[in-house]
Design a protein around this motif. Structure first.
Motif, short mmCIF file in Angstrom:
data_model
loop_
_atom_site.label_atom_id
_atom_site.label_comp_id
_atom_site.label_asym_id
_atom_site.label_seq_id
_atom_site.Cartn_x
_atom_site.Cartn_y
_atom_site.Cartn_z
N ASP A 25 0.83 -1.21 0.00
CA ASP A 25 0.00 0.00 0.00
C ASP A 25 0.86 1.26 0.00
O ASP A 25 0.57 2.22 -0.71
N ILE A 26 1.93 1.23 0.79
CA ILE A 26 2.84 2.38 0.86
C ILE A 26 3.56 2.57 -0.48
O ILE A 26 3.69 3.70 -0.96
N LEU A 27 3.99 1.49 -1.08
CA LEU A 27 4.66 1.58 -2.39
C LEU A 27 3.70 2.12 -3.45
O LEU A 27 4.09 2.93 -4.30
N ASN A 28 2.45 1.68 -3.41
CA ASN A 28 1.45 2.20 -4.35
C ASN A 28 1.23 3.70 -4.13
O ASN A 28 1.14 4.47 -5.09
N TYR A 29 1.15 4.10 -2.86
CA TYR A 29 1.03 5.52 -2.52
C TYR A 29 2.22 6.29 -3.08
O TYR A 29 2.08 7.35 -3.71
N GLY A 30 3.42 5.75 -2.90
CA GLY A 30 4.62 6.40 -3.41
C GLY A 30 4.62 6.53 -4.92
O GLY A 30 5.03 7.56 -5.46
N ASP A 31 4.15 5.50 -5.61
CA ASP A 31 4.05 5.58 -7.07
C ASP A 31 3.13 6.72 -7.49
O ASP A 31 3.42 7.46 -8.43
N ASP A 32 2.02 6.85 -6.76
CA ASP A 32 1.07 7.93 -7.07
C ASP A 32 1.65 9.30 -6.76
O ASP A 32 1.42 10.26 -7.49
N VAL A 33 2.40 9.40 -5.68
CA VAL A 33 3.03 10.67 -5.31
C VAL A 33 4.01 11.10 -6.39
O VAL A 33 4.09 12.27 -6.75
N LYS A 34 4.75 10.14 -6.93
CA LYS A 34 5.76 10.45 -7.93
C LYS A 34 5.18 10.71 -9.32
O LYS A 34 5.82 11.35 -10.14
N ASN A 35 3.97 10.24 -9.56
CA ASN A 35 3.37 10.34 -10.89
C ASN A 35 2.48 11.57 -10.96
O ASN A 35 1.28 11.52 -10.70
N LEU A 36 3.04 12.68 -11.35
CA LEU A 36 2.29 13.92 -11.44
C LEU A 36 1.52 14.04 -12.75
O LEU A 36 0.80 15.02 -12.95
N ASP A 37 1.65 13.05 -13.62
CA ASP A 37 0.98 13.09 -14.91
C ASP A 37 -0.33 12.29 -14.94
O ASP A 37 -0.99 12.25 -15.96
N CYS A 38 -0.68 11.64 -13.84
CA CYS A 38 -1.91 10.86 -13.84
C CYS A 38 -3.12 11.77 -13.66
O CYS A 38 -2.99 12.96 -13.42
N SER A 39 -4.30 11.19 -13.75
CA SER A 39 -5.52 12.00 -13.68
C SER A 39 -5.73 12.53 -12.26
O SER A 39 -5.26 11.94 -11.29
N PRO A 40 -6.46 13.63 -12.13
CA PRO A 40 -6.75 14.16 -10.80
C PRO A 40 -7.57 13.18 -9.97
O PRO A 40 -7.47 13.17 -8.75
N TYR A 41 -8.35 12.33 -10.62
CA TYR A 41 -9.11 11.32 -9.88
C TYR A 41 -8.19 10.29 -9.23
O TYR A 41 -8.43 9.85 -8.11
N GLU A 42 -7.13 9.93 -9.95
CA GLU A 42 -6.14 9.01 -9.37
C GLU A 42 -5.42 9.67 -8.19
O GLU A 42 -5.13 9.02 -7.20
N GLN A 43 -5.13 10.96 -8.31
CA GLN A 43 -4.49 11.68 -7.20
C GLN A 43 -5.43 11.78 -6.00
O GLN A 43 -4.98 11.67 -4.86
N LEU A 44 -6.71 11.95 -6.24
CA LEU A 44 -7.68 11.97 -5.14
C LEU A 44 -7.76 10.60 -4.48
O LEU A 44 -7.84 10.50 -3.26
N ARG A 45 -7.68 9.54 -5.27
CA ARG A 45 -7.63 8.19 -4.70
C ARG A 45 -6.38 8.04 -3.83
O ARG A 45 -6.42 7.42 -2.77
N MET A 46 -5.28 8.64 -4.27
CA MET A 46 -4.04 8.60 -3.50
C MET A 46 -4.24 9.20 -2.11
O MET A 46 -3.77 8.68 -1.11
N VAL A 47 -4.99 10.30 -2.05
CA VAL A 47 -5.27 10.94 -0.76
C VAL A 47 -6.10 10.01 0.13
O VAL A 47 -5.83 9.86 1.32
N ASN A 48 -7.07 9.35 -0.47
CA ASN A 48 -7.86 8.36 0.27
C ASN A 48 -6.99 7.20 0.74
O ASN A 48 -7.13 6.72 1.87
N ASP A 49 -6.09 6.73 -0.14
CA ASP A 49 -5.19 5.64 0.23
C ASP A 49 -4.29 6.04 1.39
O ASP A 49 -4.03 5.22 2.30
N ARG A 50 -3.83 7.29 1.39
CA ARG A 50 -2.97 7.76 2.49
C ARG A 50 -3.73 7.73 3.81
O ARG A 50 -3.17 7.40 4.86
N THR A 51 -5.02 8.03 3.76
CA THR A 51 -5.85 7.98 4.96
C THR A 51 -5.94 6.54 5.48
O THR A 51 -5.83 6.31 6.69
N GLU A 52 -6.13 5.60 4.60
CA GLU A 52 -6.22 4.19 5.02
C GLU A 52 -4.90 3.72 5.63
O GLU A 52 -4.90 2.97 6.61
N ILE A 53 -3.79 4.15 5.06
CA ILE A 53 -2.49 3.79 5.64
C ILE A 53 -2.38 4.38 7.04
O ILE A 53 -1.93 3.71 7.98
#
Length: 126
Positions: free
Chosen positions: A7-35
């Motif tokens: 989960d942390i590695l997936n979060y890190g991938d999302d943090v590093k990927n600034l080219d993904c959709s804003p929806y994916e970034q919002l999911r990243m914020v939700n994932d950080r909450t679960e962590i």
């Protein structure tokens, strides 16, 4: 590898990927909450990895805010009473300088204290 590490590695991938959709970034914020909800179950190395990715997020906070703001209104974080210790929901305040995030790692296993400063008040949490 524990589930949390992945989960942390997936979060890190999302943090590093600034080219993904804003929806994916919002999911990243939700994932950080679960962590965060499982922070007491993380190993020291997982906490270190998580903090490294948090620092990357903070380093690109303005760009993340602009990107995620296309699909999420950060003022809702206050309206929904999301605590400041979940600072990733308050990127707008961090960019404005109204919220300052720091981290202190204790030598005791899994003892991480996150400090969030807002309007000269210290809010402490895990």
């Amino acid at each position: 590898m524990s589930n949390y590490k992945q989960d942390i590695l997936n979060y890190g991938d999302d943090v590093k990927n600034l080219d993904c959709s804003p929806y994916e970034q919002l999911r990243m914020v939700n994932d950080r909450t679960e962590i965060q909800k499982n922070i007491d179950k993380l190993t020291n190395s997982e906490i270190t990895l998580l903090r490294m990715f948090d620092l990357m997020l903070l380093n690109n906070v303005e760009e993340m805010l602009n990107h995620i703001s296309n699909v999420y209104d950060f003022t809702l974080s206050d309206k929904n009473n999301i605590p400041y210790t979940y600072w990733w929901w308050h990127l707008d305040k961090i960019v404005k300088g109204d919220l300052v995030v720091g981290s202190d790692v204790s030598p005791k296993r899994n003892q991480v204290k996150t400090e969030v400063f807002n309007s000269n008040e210290l809010i402490e949490g895990n």
